[in-house]
Design a protein around this motif. Structure first.
Motif, mmCIF file in Angstrom:
data_model
loop_
_atom_site.group_PDB
_atom_site.id
_atom_site.type_symbol
_atom_site.label_atom_id
_atom_site.label_comp_id
_atom_site.label_asym_id
_atom_site.label_seq_id
_atom_site.Cartn_x
_atom_site.Cartn_y
_atom_site.Cartn_z
ATOM 1 N N ASP A 24 0.845 -1.193 0.000
ATOM 2 C CA ASP A 24 0.000 0.000 0.000
ATOM 3 C C ASP A 24 0.883 1.246 0.000
ATOM 4 O O ASP A 24 2.104 1.132 0.007
ATOM 5 N N PRO A 25 0.291 2.425 -0.049
ATOM 6 C CA PRO A 25 1.102 3.648 -0.107
ATOM 7 C C PRO A 25 2.045 3.839 1.083
ATOM 8 O O PRO A 25 3.040 4.550 0.973
ATOM 9 N N GLU A 26 1.782 3.206 2.223
ATOM 10 C CA GLU A 26 2.644 3.340 3.397
ATOM 11 C C GLU A 26 3.809 2.357 3.395
ATOM 12 O O GLU A 26 4.839 2.617 3.987
ATOM 13 N N GLY A 27 3.634 1.179 2.778
ATOM 14 C CA GLY A 27 4.703 0.193 2.782
ATOM 15 C C GLY A 27 4.218 -1.207 2.464
ATOM 16 O O GLY A 27 3.219 -1.390 1.774
ATOM 17 N N LEU A 28 4.913 -2.205 3.029
ATOM 18 C CA LEU A 28 4.605 -3.621 2.817
ATOM 19 C C LEU A 28 4.192 -4.264 4.127
ATOM 20 O O LEU A 28 4.692 -3.909 5.192
ATOM 21 N N LYS A 29 3.308 -5.254 4.047
ATOM 22 C CA LYS A 29 2.957 -6.029 5.230
ATOM 23 C C LYS A 29 2.826 -7.488 4.803
ATOM 24 O O LYS A 29 2.149 -7.802 3.831
ATOM 25 N N LEU A 30 3.512 -8.371 5.539
ATOM 26 C CA LEU A 30 3.464 -9.805 5.268
ATOM 27 C C LEU A 30 2.887 -10.491 6.497
ATOM 28 O O LEU A 30 3.448 -10.384 7.592
ATOM 29 N N VAL A 31 1.755 -11.183 6.318
ATOM 30 C CA VAL A 31 1.035 -11.789 7.431
ATOM 31 C C VAL A 31 0.715 -13.238 7.084
ATOM 32 O O VAL A 31 0.269 -13.525 5.965
ATOM 33 N N ARG A 32 0.931 -14.134 8.054
ATOM 34 C CA ARG A 32 0.549 -15.524 7.827
ATOM 35 C C ARG A 32 -0.962 -15.599 7.690
ATOM 36 O O ARG A 32 -1.704 -14.934 8.415
ATOM 37 N N LYS A 33 -1.434 -16.348 6.727
ATOM 38 C CA LYS A 33 -2.854 -16.439 6.419
ATOM 39 C C LYS A 33 -3.630 -16.866 7.666
ATOM 40 O O LYS A 33 -3.252 -17.796 8.366
ATOM 41 N N GLY A 34 -4.689 -16.135 7.968
ATOM 42 C CA GLY A 34 -5.514 -16.426 9.130
ATOM 43 C C GLY A 34 -5.053 -15.716 10.390
ATOM 44 O O GLY A 34 -5.635 -15.896 11.449
ATOM 45 N N HIS A 35 -4.015 -14.921 10.308
ATOM 46 C CA HIS A 35 -3.495 -14.181 11.452
ATOM 47 C C HIS A 35 -3.585 -12.683 11.176
ATOM 48 O O HIS A 35 -3.748 -12.252 10.048
ATOM 49 N N ARG A 36 -3.463 -11.890 12.239
ATOM 50 C CA ARG A 36 -3.540 -10.436 12.102
ATOM 51 C C ARG A 36 -2.183 -9.769 12.173
ATOM 52 O O ARG A 36 -1.943 -8.773 11.532
ATOM 53 N N LYS A 37 -1.309 -10.319 12.996
ATOM 54 C CA LYS A 37 0.008 -9.712 13.175
ATOM 55 C C LYS A 37 0.990 -10.297 12.177
ATOM 56 O O LYS A 37 0.951 -11.466 11.849
ATOM 57 N N GLY A 38 1.870 -9.428 11.711
ATOM 58 C CA GLY A 38 2.864 -9.869 10.749
ATOM 59 C C GLY A 38 4.026 -8.907 10.707
ATOM 60 O O GLY A 38 4.251 -8.132 11.630
ATOM 61 N N LEU A 39 4.727 -8.949 9.618
ATOM 62 C CA LEU A 39 5.894 -8.115 9.426
ATOM 63 C C LEU A 39 5.502 -6.860 8.665
ATOM 64 O O LEU A 39 4.882 -6.935 7.609
ATOM 65 N N ASP A 40 5.824 -5.702 9.204
ATOM 66 C CA ASP A 40 5.525 -4.404 8.593
ATOM 67 C C ASP A 40 6.823 -3.745 8.158
ATOM 68 O O ASP A 40 7.771 -3.688 8.937
ATOM 69 N N LEU A 41 6.860 -3.237 6.967
ATOM 70 C CA LEU A 41 8.035 -2.525 6.488
ATOM 71 C C LEU A 41 7.575 -1.261 5.776
ATOM 72 O O LEU A 41 6.865 -1.330 4.776
ATOM 73 N N ARG A 42 7.915 -0.124 6.333
ATOM 74 C CA ARG A 42 7.526 1.172 5.773
ATOM 75 C C ARG A 42 8.505 1.579 4.676
ATOM 76 O O ARG A 42 9.696 1.266 4.743
ATOM 77 N N TRP A 43 7.998 2.289 3.675
ATOM 78 C CA TRP A 43 8.831 2.726 2.557
ATOM 79 C C TRP A 43 10.005 3.571 3.040
ATOM 80 O O TRP A 43 11.113 3.443 2.523
ATOM 81 N N GLU A 44 9.759 4.443 4.041
ATOM 82 C CA GLU A 44 10.826 5.300 4.553
ATOM 83 C C GLU A 44 11.993 4.476 5.099
ATOM 84 O O GLU A 44 13.155 4.810 4.894
ATOM 85 N N ALA A 45 11.673 3.409 5.808
ATOM 86 C CA ALA A 45 12.713 2.544 6.376
ATOM 87 C C ALA A 45 13.518 1.862 5.271
ATOM 88 O O ALA A 45 14.739 1.723 5.368
ATOM 89 N N LEU A 46 12.833 1.473 4.228
ATOM 90 C CA LEU A 46 13.503 0.815 3.105
ATOM 91 C C LEU A 46 14.431 1.789 2.382
ATOM 92 O O LEU A 46 15.589 1.476 2.086
ATOM 93 N N VAL A 47 13.961 2.997 2.137
ATOM 94 C CA VAL A 47 14.745 4.002 1.423
ATOM 95 C C VAL A 47 15.921 4.495 2.264
ATOM 96 O O VAL A 47 17.012 4.713 1.749
ATOM 97 N N ASN A 48 15.720 4.647 3.575
ATOM 98 C CA ASN A 48 16.769 5.156 4.464
ATOM 99 C C ASN A 48 17.800 4.103 4.836
ATOM 100 O O ASN A 48 18.783 4.411 5.497
#
Length: 64
Positions: A24-48
């Protein structure tokens, strides 16, 4: 180019587990199917260059 103005979701198979990848416009999110919590990576963190640090910090805060 097409602007990213709404979430784009795709299913990803990693090993035997299904995950949902959301881009999405804020970044990437990878979540195991059926779960709510996962890995969040913001575009700013990736660029910096803070992506590895942000990922390691988030992993250390997750409860096993």
């Amino acid at each position: 180019m097409t602007p990213l103005d709404k979430p784009l979701r795709r299913e990803v198979l990693i090993g035997d587990e299904s995950y949902t990848l959301t881009v999405d416009p804020e970044g990437l999110k990878l979540v195991r199917k059926g779960h709510r919590k996962g890995l969040d990576l913001r575009w700013e963190a990736l660029v910096n260059g803070d992506a590895a640090l942000a990922t390691a910090l988030q992993a250390s805060l997750e409860t096993p």
